[in-house]
Write an enzyme that holds these catalytic residues in place. Structure first.
Site, PDB file in Angstrom:
ATOM      1  N   SER A   5      -9.626   1.667   2.958  1.00 30.76           N
ATOM      2  CA  SER A   5      -8.782   2.446   2.071  1.00 30.76           C
ATOM      3  C   SER A   5      -7.698   1.623   1.366  1.00 30.76           C
ATOM      4  O   SER A   5      -7.085   2.107   0.434  1.00 30.76           O
ATOM      5  CB  SER A   5      -8.108   3.564   2.862  1.00 30.76           C
ATOM      6  OG  SER A   5      -7.222   3.006   3.832  1.00 30.76           O
ATOM      7  N   LYS A  20       0.860  -1.190   0.000  1.00 28.63           N
ATOM      8  CA  LYS A  20       0.000   0.000   0.000  1.00 28.63           C
ATOM      9  C   LYS A  20       0.896   1.239   0.000  1.00 28.63           C
ATOM     10  O   LYS A  20       1.894   1.275   0.735  1.00 28.63           O
ATOM     11  CB  LYS A  20      -0.893  -0.041   1.250  1.00 28.63           C
ATOM     12  CG  LYS A  20      -1.925   1.067   1.344  1.00 28.63           C
ATOM     13  CD  LYS A  20      -2.812   0.883   2.583  1.00 28.63           C
ATOM     14  CE  LYS A  20      -3.872   1.948   2.720  1.00 28.63           C
ATOM     15  NZ  LYS A  20      -4.745   1.734   3.892  1.00 28.63           N
ATOM     16  N   SER A  26      -9.647  -0.606   7.274  1.00 27.99           N
ATOM     17  CA  SER A  26      -9.098  -0.526   5.908  1.00 27.99           C
ATOM     18  C   SER A  26      -8.384  -1.754   5.376  1.00 27.99           C
ATOM     19  O   SER A  26      -8.069  -1.792   4.190  1.00 27.99           O
ATOM     20  CB  SER A  26      -8.176   0.675   5.789  1.00 27.99           C
ATOM     21  OG  SER A  26      -8.956   1.829   5.659  1.00 27.99           O
TER      22      SER A  26
HETATM   23  N1  GLN Z   1     -13.051   3.997   6.375  1.00 29.22           N
HETATM   24  C1  GLN Z   1     -12.435   4.473   7.565  1.00 29.22           C
HETATM   25  C2  GLN Z   1     -12.082   5.926   7.408  1.00 29.22           C
HETATM   26  O1  GLN Z   1     -12.385   6.460   6.412  1.00 29.22           O
HETATM   27  C3  GLN Z   1     -11.248   3.641   7.926  1.00 29.22           C
HETATM   28  C4  GLN Z   1     -10.038   3.965   7.157  1.00 29.22           C
HETATM   29  C5  GLN Z   1      -8.840   3.159   7.559  1.00 29.22           C
HETATM   30  O2  GLN Z   1      -8.956   2.148   8.246  1.00 29.22           O
HETATM   31  N2  GLN Z   1      -7.687   3.647   7.155  1.00 29.22           N
HETATM   32  O3  GLN Z   1     -11.509   6.535   8.249  1.00 29.22           O
END
Ligand code: GLN
Length: 513
Positions: free
Chosen positions: A153, A78, A177
């Site tokens: 994400s 990532k 994420s």
């Molecule tokens: N969807 C969540 C957010 O937007 C989690 C994102 C993540 O785990 N990086 O914050």
């Protein structure tokens, strides 16, 4: 069988046995990327030296040198993990040209394990999002249906594994994420306990929640990768000095007398009926494997989203203050800025507004403002504003402090539950993947996608998502297991037991030959 359908564990055995070389393997994945990533858009950058890295490992193998645990296996990363000298964007324009001067600890560990770093994957900007549509660069598609989101994400990291473009990838999970996009792409992904994996060199989002973790096709492969990633690191004071179990050795041992907690509150309003059916079916599989199902309650879980969306933006607003256009990252055009200030001043003076002319930004303040206004996307700005508000004098107690107290209660719920059960079982997401564009204009709807994942981050515990079925529309559905702190071994063994009894993890989207 074609390499793209094989697991990392199988491929490793073939590499060891000399049945395949790392160059051949890496080439097979690069070909798959070449053929299909134009549509999937999982990668931001493919490593131009991947084949050279593979060749060097093959050469060392041929010379009989000792090799690391992942020797010759491609791993995707990532794009929020620092890779020395190579651009690391975090999905943001802000870091478009940022080439960190050092490797993240997990990257050093992967290099020591002799993995081939195949490329950096797409993500929501600064890991804020649930669909990868907040990337500054492009939208990643779900390999099972290109009109749908892969989740986020870490959408690029899960899509590339689902699409057969890498056998393993590394993601990060602040509120879901890793687990959420793994569930939506039909792969296996684990968020470790807070402190299990070093975050040195991870671009920070919310420091009390962020964890790095493995993504793979199977629990067995996830165990293998976690074994490489996990461990204490003096460079990250939040990493815990606890020995790392040999996950890849123990993953095959079934758990006896497993007690699984089914959370009452997880099966209420908002849960899609196909997801519910698939998760209940997974529970039946565990029953048939000898598990006892215990009805449990996590009463404060319903405040998870509200709590998370105070704490995460608060920490983000502080972490992201460093992007000021001066130290590193995007900087607005300075000539234009000076010209703009001169023009504004001249106009105000001409209109006789001398006080206003006097009060104009000084160039440095204007540089900060413009660089941040141009470098950050809308969701990141929203989070910075939410967080700054929640932390500001007069609101701190009402929002931030209160959120911390609720967080404590969420953790206590888990502590109490784990006195009665070994693991918690439930859905990963309220519904299967939605269409690209469907929720982009509705941030609240996007936040609700994290309903079942944020609590584990707030509590600091580990969780794993694994495939357990498909919707009538042919999209993957995931089931989530959560464990007490530092019980990743239990999560992996339980997940493996399930995968020995089912074949959801062996389904492949049509782009895998
Ligand atoms: N969807 C969540 C957010 O937007 C989690 C994102 C993540 O785990 N990086 O914050």
């Amino acid at each position: 069988m074609a390499p793209l359908r094989q697991t990392a564990t199988e491929l490793l055995a073939q590499l060891h046995a000399g049945q395949v070389t790392s160059v051949e393997l890496t080439r097979a994945y690069l070909d798959q990327i070449e053929q299909h990533d134009g549509n999937v858009k999982a990668f931001l950058r493919v490593n131009p030296r991947a084949l050279d890295e593979a060749a060097a490992i093959d050469k060392r193998r041929a010379a009989g040198e000792p090799l690391g645990l992942l020797a010759g296996l491609p791993v995707a990363i990532k794009d929020l993990l620092c890779t020395q000298g190579e651009v690391t964007t975090c999905g943001s324009k802000m870091l478009e040209n940022f080439a960190p001067p050092y490797d993240a600890t997990v990257i050093s560990r992967l290099r020591t394990a002799d993995a081939v770093l195949i490329g950096k994957t797409n993500m929501d900007e600064f890991a804020m999002g649930s669909s990868t549509e907040n990337s500054f660069y492009k939208n990643t598609a779900n390999p099972w249906n290109l009109d749908y989101i892969p989740g986020g994400s870490s959408g690029g990291a899960t899509a590339c594994v689902a699409a057969g473009m890498a056998p393993l990838s590394v993601g990060s999970d602040t509120g879901g994420s890793i687990r959420q996009p793994s569930g939506l792409c039909g792969v296996t992904g684990l968020k470790p306990t807070y402190g299990r994996v070093s975050r040195y060199g991870l671009v920070a989002f919310a420091s009390s929640l962020d964890q790095i973790g493995p993504i793979a096709r199977t629990a067995e492969d996830t165990a293998l990768l976690l074994e490489v990633l996990a461990g204490h690191d003096p460079l990250d004071s939040t990493s815990v000095d606890k020995p790392v179990p040999a996950y890849s050795q123990t993953v095959g041992q079934p758990l006896k007398n497993l007690r699984l907690g089914l959370v009452r509150e997880h099966f209420g309003q908002g849960l899609d009926s196909e997801v519910e059916a698939a998760v209940r079916e997974a529970v039946e599989v565990y029953k048939s494997l000898g598990a006892t199902i215990v009805d449990i309650s996590l009463p404060h879980g319903k405040y998870g989203i509200a709590t998370y969306y105070i704490i995460a933006p608060s920490e983000a607003s502080s972490n992201l203050a460093r992007y000021d256009g001066v130290h590193y990252g995007y900087r607005t055009d300075e000539k234009q800025l000076v010209a703009e200030l001169d023009r504004e001043r001249a106009e105000l003076v001409a209109a006789g507004k001398h006080a206003e002319a006097e009060a104009l930004d000084n160039p440095l303040v204007r540089l900060y403002r413009k660089s941040r206004a141009e470098g950050f996307g809308p969701e990141v700005k929203r989070r910075i504003m939410l967080g700054t508000y929640a932390l500001s004098a007069g609101y701190y107690d009402a929002y931030y402090l209160k959120a911390l107290k609720v967080r404590r209660l969420i953790r206590r719920d888990y502590d109490e539950a784990f006195e009665k059960v070994d693991l918690v079982i439930g859905p990963v997401t309220p519904s299967p993947a939605f269409k690209l564009g469907e929720k982009v204009d509705d941030p609240l709807a996007m936040y609700l996608v994290d309903l079942y994942t944020v609590s584990a981050n707030l509590a600091g515990i580990g969780g794993i998502a694994l495939p357990c079925g498909f919707s009538s529309g042919g999209l993957p559905i995931g089931v989530q297991l959560q464990a007490p702190p530092f019980e990743e071994e239990r999560l992996l063994r339980a997940a493996h037991m399930y995968q020995q009894a089912t074949d959801w993890h062996q389904r492949y989207p049509s782009m895998i030959a």
